[in-house]
Design an enzyme around this catalytic site. Structure first.
Site, PDB file in Angstrom:
ATOM      1  N   GLY A 101       2.652   4.120  -6.253  1.00 29.03           N
ATOM      2  CA  GLY A 101       2.673   2.939  -5.519  1.00 29.03           C
ATOM      3  C   GLY A 101       2.857   1.981  -6.616  1.00 29.03           C
ATOM      4  N   GLY A 129       3.627  -1.271  -6.397  1.00 25.52           N
ATOM      5  CA  GLY A 129       3.386  -2.566  -6.157  1.00 25.52           C
ATOM      6  C   GLY A 129       2.593  -3.518  -7.026  1.00 25.52           C
ATOM      7  N   GLY A 184      -0.547  -1.370  -8.290  1.00 28.35           N
ATOM      8  CA  GLY A 184       0.019  -0.218  -8.929  1.00 28.35           C
ATOM      9  C   GLY A 184       0.496  -0.906 -10.230  1.00 28.35           C
ATOM     10  N   ASP A 194       6.966   5.051  -7.257  1.00 24.52           N
ATOM     11  CA  ASP A 194       7.361   4.398  -5.636  1.00 24.52           C
ATOM     12  C   ASP A 194       8.688   4.789  -4.984  1.00 24.52           C
ATOM     13  OD1 ASP A 194       5.778   1.109  -5.125  1.00 24.52           O
ATOM     14  OD2 ASP A 194       7.753   1.733  -4.229  1.00 24.52           O
ATOM     15  N   ARG A 200      -2.973  -5.698   3.070  1.00 22.09           N
ATOM     16  CA  ARG A 200      -3.520  -6.567   4.467  1.00 22.09           C
ATOM     17  C   ARG A 200      -2.694  -7.927   4.457  1.00 22.09           C
ATOM     18  NH1 ARG A 200      -9.420  -7.819   5.050  1.00 22.09           N
ATOM     19  NH2 ARG A 200      -9.593  -7.987   2.756  1.00 22.09           N
ATOM     20  N   ASN A 239      -0.853   3.878   6.381  1.00 21.79           N
ATOM     21  CA  ASN A 239      -1.269   4.104   5.203  1.00 21.79           C
ATOM     22  C   ASN A 239      -1.847   5.695   4.919  1.00 21.79           C
ATOM     23  OD1 ASN A 239      -0.640   1.821   4.285  1.00 21.79           O
ATOM     24  ND2 ASN A 239      -2.785   1.130   3.734  1.00 21.79           N
ATOM     25  N   ARG A 272     -16.882  -9.392  -7.961  1.00 21.10           N
ATOM     26  CA  ARG A 272     -16.624 -10.589  -7.179  1.00 21.10           C
ATOM     27  C   ARG A 272     -17.974 -11.199  -7.434  1.00 21.10           C
ATOM     28  NH1 ARG A 272     -12.390  -8.024  -2.838  1.00 21.10           N
ATOM     29  NH2 ARG A 272     -10.470  -8.655  -4.072  1.00 21.10           N
ATOM     30  N   HIS A 303     -16.493  -0.602   1.842  1.00 18.87           N
ATOM     31  CA  HIS A 303     -15.551  -1.576   1.199  1.00 18.87           C
ATOM     32  C   HIS A 303     -14.946  -2.280   2.523  1.00 18.87           C
ATOM     33  CE1 HIS A 303     -13.046  -4.085  -1.424  1.00 18.87           C
ATOM     34  NE2 HIS A 303     -11.882  -3.399  -0.914  1.00 18.87           N
TER      35      HIS A 303
HETATM   36  N1  APR Z   1       5.185   6.513  -1.712  1.00 21.15           N
HETATM   37  C1  APR Z   1       5.185   5.718  -2.829  1.00 21.15           C
HETATM   38  N2  APR Z   1       4.959   4.402  -2.750  1.00 21.15           N
HETATM   39  C2  APR Z   1       4.960   3.880  -1.351  1.00 21.15           C
HETATM   40  C3  APR Z   1       4.877   4.664  -0.399  1.00 21.15           C
HETATM   41  C4  APR Z   1       5.364   6.239  -0.488  1.00 21.15           C
HETATM   42  N3  APR Z   1       5.163   6.767   0.442  1.00 21.15           N
HETATM   43  N4  APR Z   1       5.092   4.003   0.667  1.00 21.15           N
HETATM   44  C5  APR Z   1       4.875   2.492   0.179  1.00 21.15           C
HETATM   45  N5  APR Z   1       4.826   2.472  -1.198  1.00 21.15           N
HETATM   46  C6  APR Z   1       4.778   1.618  -2.078  1.00 21.15           C
HETATM   47  C7  APR Z   1       5.777   0.246  -1.799  1.00 21.15           C
HETATM   48  O1  APR Z   1       6.708   0.245  -1.754  1.00 21.15           O
HETATM   49  C8  APR Z   1       5.079  -0.695  -2.395  1.00 21.15           C
HETATM   50  O2  APR Z   1       5.723  -0.995  -3.657  1.00 21.15           O
HETATM   51  O3  APR Z   1       3.443   1.029  -2.254  1.00 21.15           O
HETATM   52  C9  APR Z   1       3.533  -0.214  -2.876  1.00 21.15           C
HETATM   53  C10 APR Z   1       2.416  -1.275  -2.583  1.00 21.15           C
HETATM   54  O4  APR Z   1       2.477  -2.167  -3.217  1.00 21.15           O
HETATM   55  P1  APR Z   1       2.304  -3.838  -2.458  1.00 21.15           P
HETATM   56  O5  APR Z   1       2.937  -3.878  -1.210  1.00 21.15           O
HETATM   57  O6  APR Z   1       2.328  -4.768  -3.549  1.00 21.15           O
HETATM   58  O7  APR Z   1       0.761  -3.651  -2.237  1.00 21.15           O
HETATM   59  P2  APR Z   1      -0.558  -3.686  -3.159  1.00 21.15           P
HETATM   60  O8  APR Z   1      -1.027  -5.166  -3.017  1.00 21.15           O
HETATM   61  O9  APR Z   1      -0.278  -3.230  -4.376  1.00 21.15           O
HETATM   62  O10 APR Z   1      -1.699  -3.004  -2.321  1.00 21.15           O
HETATM   63  C11 APR Z   1      -1.479  -1.697  -2.186  1.00 21.15           C
HETATM   64  O11 APR Z   1      -3.760  -1.158  -2.298  1.00 21.15           O
HETATM   65  O12 APR Z   1      -5.770  -2.580  -2.666  1.00 21.15           O
HETATM   66  C12 APR Z   1      -5.054  -1.743  -1.560  1.00 21.15           C
HETATM   67  O13 APR Z   1      -4.875  -2.933   0.624  1.00 21.15           O
HETATM   68  C13 APR Z   1      -4.214  -2.530  -0.448  1.00 21.15           C
HETATM   69  O14 APR Z   1      -3.608  -0.619   0.735  1.00 21.15           O
HETATM   70  C14 APR Z   1      -3.201  -1.745  -0.085  1.00 21.15           C
HETATM   71  C15 APR Z   1      -2.912  -1.076  -1.350  1.00 21.15           C
END
Ligand code: APR
Length: 312
Positions: free
Chosen positions: A9, A11, A14, A33, A82, A95, A151, A175
């Site tokens: 991940g 995002g 990550g 990703d 979220r 998830n 926090r 959490h």
């Molecule tokens: N395999 C790899 N990556 C994936 C998959 C998968 N099957 N499905 C989704 N992703 C990637 C998305 O493409 C995205 O880039 O996971 C990433 C999530 O990143 P964001 O949408 O930016 O979310 P983020 O704020 O990083 O949160 C991710 O962490 O804190 C927790 O609640 C939050 O559950 C969430 C997670």
């Protein structure tokens, strides 16, 4: 020998985790990703930043799991964040499938890795990771307690105008909004918080801490917090790779500790090269114990919902 950390991940959380970890220069990094080009682009951008800050770390981005082979630690942040009005539990089924795949793919290539899970609902996703990976409990750690405690530390710092380095706060429990900020154990340079802050101010800090994630979600509107969660992961990974025996609050699999069983739950743990090397049991008073049980009930409900929805 150089360590290797893979982050599933790439995002907001990550990639920010990669950023904090690269600054610490403790491991080569892999970002995975599903979005084509994105992990490669972020990895290359970070790699190009490292000459500026003088850190020798290799950063690789990929859409394939092969790149993660032989990782010491796997961080799972893949999933949906979220949105305003959503609880962490609303993310459950979507998830769960994402985390299941991430664990199954990575464990084959890194059978000895320690897993740090961030995807929400956190305690339940850590439980899922342990089950689907058939992992020993000490090798799965949910990241939440350092974040929630940070926090609270930040809010105490804002109120008292004192260095955050002097502020020690301990937030246990799930959490979620029922988390348990332990005001009796929290202190500023050894002086209990309850002796420094008036009750109403302390209560406001406790309440803001509990809703800390939601506050950021409401402000951002399109995502959830990432700087602080990612910084917390970096501290956990460093404690593992350097075998620091660092005691931090984190989500661990309980087998009778605090009177709870078969549940991932936020408690003080000692982190070292084996993962969770010890679970520390605080002596809690009646009020704290009652709050902890309430929080455990909320986590239990989500975990039960997962068990009824998902086959391990
Ligand atoms: N395999 C790899 N990556 C994936 C998959 C998968 N099957 N499905 C989704 N992703 C990637 C998305 O493409 C995205 O880039 O996971 C990433 C999530 O990143 P964001 O949408 O930016 O979310 P983020 O704020 O990083 O949160 C991710 O962490 O804190 C927790 O609640 C939050 O559950 C969430 C997670």
């Amino acid at each position: 020998m150089k360590h290797k950390v893979s982050i599933i991940g790439a995002g907001m959380t990550g990639s920010t985790t990669a950023h904090w970890l690269a600054e610490r220069e403790i491991a080569d990094l892999v970002l995975v990703d599903i979005v084509e080009g994105m992990p490669q682009g972020k990895a290359l951008d970070l790699q190009e930043a490292l000459p500026v800050v003088g850190k020798d770390v290799k950063v690789v981005g990929s859409n394939r799991y092969e790149a993660t082979a032989d990782s010491d630690v796997v961080v799972i942040t893949a999933g949906l964040p979220r949105k305003p009005g959503m609880s962490r539990d609303d993310l459950l089924t979507t998830n769960a499938e994402i985390v299941r795949k991430a664990v199954q793919e990575t464990i084959q290539l890194s059978p000895d890795a320690i897993f740090v899970v961030l995807t929400n609902p956190l305690d339940t996703m850590a439980y899922l990771a342990m089950k689907v990976g058939k992992l020993p409990p000490e090798r799965v750690i949910g990241q939440a307690g350092i974040l929630d405690s940070a926090r609270m530390r930040a809010f105490v710092g804002m109120e008292l105008n004192v260095s955050v380095e002097n502020i020690n706060c301990y937030v246990l429990g799930g959490h979620g909004d029922e988390m348990v900020p332990l005001t009796r154990h929290s202190n500023v340079a050894g002086i209990p918080l309850r002796d420094i802050l008036p009750a109403n101010k302390l209560e406001a800090i406790v309440s803001r801490t509990r809703k800390g994630g939601g506050e950021i979600v409401s402000l951002l509107k399109t995502g959830s917090a990432y700087y602080a969660p990612a910084a917390a992961v970096a501290q956990m990974v460093e404690a593992i790779l350097k075998d620091k025996k660092l005691i931090v609050p984190a989500s661990a699999y309980l087998q009778g500790e605090y009177g709870l069983k078969d549940l991932f739950f936020g408690v003080p743990v000692q982190l070292g090269s084996q993962g969770i090397e010890k679970i520390i049991e605080y002596k809690l008073d009646k009020e704290e114990q009652a709050m902890l049980l309430k929080s455990a009930e909320a986590v239990r409900q989500t975990t039960d919902a997962l068990v009824s929805l998902v086959k391990f």
